[in-house]
Design a protein around this motif. Sequence first.
Motif, PDB file in Angstrom:
ATOM      1  N   CYS A 109       0.799  -1.226   0.000  1.00 39.26           N
ATOM      2  CA  CYS A 109       0.000   0.000   0.000  1.00 39.26           C
ATOM      3  C   CYS A 109       0.829   1.272   0.000  1.00 39.26           C
ATOM      4  O   CYS A 109       0.282   2.366  -0.220  1.00 39.26           O
ATOM      5  CB  CYS A 109      -0.978  -0.011   1.175  1.00 39.26           C
ATOM      6  N   GLY A 164       3.467   1.410  -2.101  1.00 40.92           N
ATOM      7  CA  GLY A 164       4.046   1.411  -3.436  1.00 40.92           C
ATOM      8  C   GLY A 164       5.319   0.609  -3.609  1.00 40.92           C
ATOM      9  O   GLY A 164       5.914   0.623  -4.691  1.00 40.92           O
ATOM     10  N   THR A 200       0.467   6.678  -4.590  1.00 40.55           N
ATOM     11  CA  THR A 200      -0.374   6.112  -3.542  1.00 40.55           C
ATOM     12  C   THR A 200      -1.001   7.215  -2.694  1.00 40.55           C
ATOM     13  O   THR A 200      -0.429   8.296  -2.547  1.00 40.55           O
ATOM     14  CB  THR A 200       0.432   5.193  -2.598  1.00 40.55           C
ATOM     15  N   LEU A 242      -3.904   2.958  -5.124  1.00 40.18           N
ATOM     16  CA  LEU A 242      -2.597   2.732  -5.732  1.00 40.18           C
ATOM     17  C   LEU A 242      -2.778   2.847  -7.241  1.00 40.18           C
ATOM     18  O   LEU A 242      -3.564   2.101  -7.829  1.00 40.18           O
ATOM     19  CB  LEU A 242      -2.104   1.330  -5.364  1.00 40.18           C
TER      20      LEU A 242
END
Length: 194
Positions: free
Chosen positions: A80, A82, A110, A123
């Motif tokens: 979450c 990246g 993100t 994302l």
Amino acid sequence: MLAANDFALEEQPWPQYKTDAEVRFSIVHNNESIFILYRVKEKHVRHVTTAINGAVWEDSCVEFFIAFDGEGYYNCEFNCIGTALIGYGTGRNNRELLPADVVRMVHVDTTMRKENDAYVWELLLQIPVQVFVKHTVTSLSNVTAKVNFYKCGDLLPEPHFMCWNKINSATPDFHRPDFFAAAVFEEVTSMASI
């Protein structure tokens, strides 16, 4: 064939890992890159892994697997925040992680916020065709592939394993190309859905 550009991850093939997480994704391409936007709402998040090709699946993670032929497939996995892992191979074992400079070609944005008792995060991925180093893909127009999309969190307080196209196996296993679905990247002259 992916006929629209907004989908839900609704399949939870392993009832022992049931979750109330909500996951949607959109996918488009512009011939040179695949763009995927994941939208996730879940009670818990974890974002520990920061090293490229690290154990992102242990965190709050979304994944995109794609096969251009019957020889092998790419697993593109992102937590979450990246952090990315990208590999290539024919099955779960003996996968080859792509070099860090190739993984860095994926552009990731993100966002995350707290909403009542849940975390909401997005994302946005831009995956250029150059990432698919085991194939010569110069344009996505009219390319046929097989794909699946996933959400997991192996070390979350409530581990879970969600997928777009249902998988039939006794235990959680996303590395099942026999359950990928066919997708056609329609010809475009500007941004369009596949």
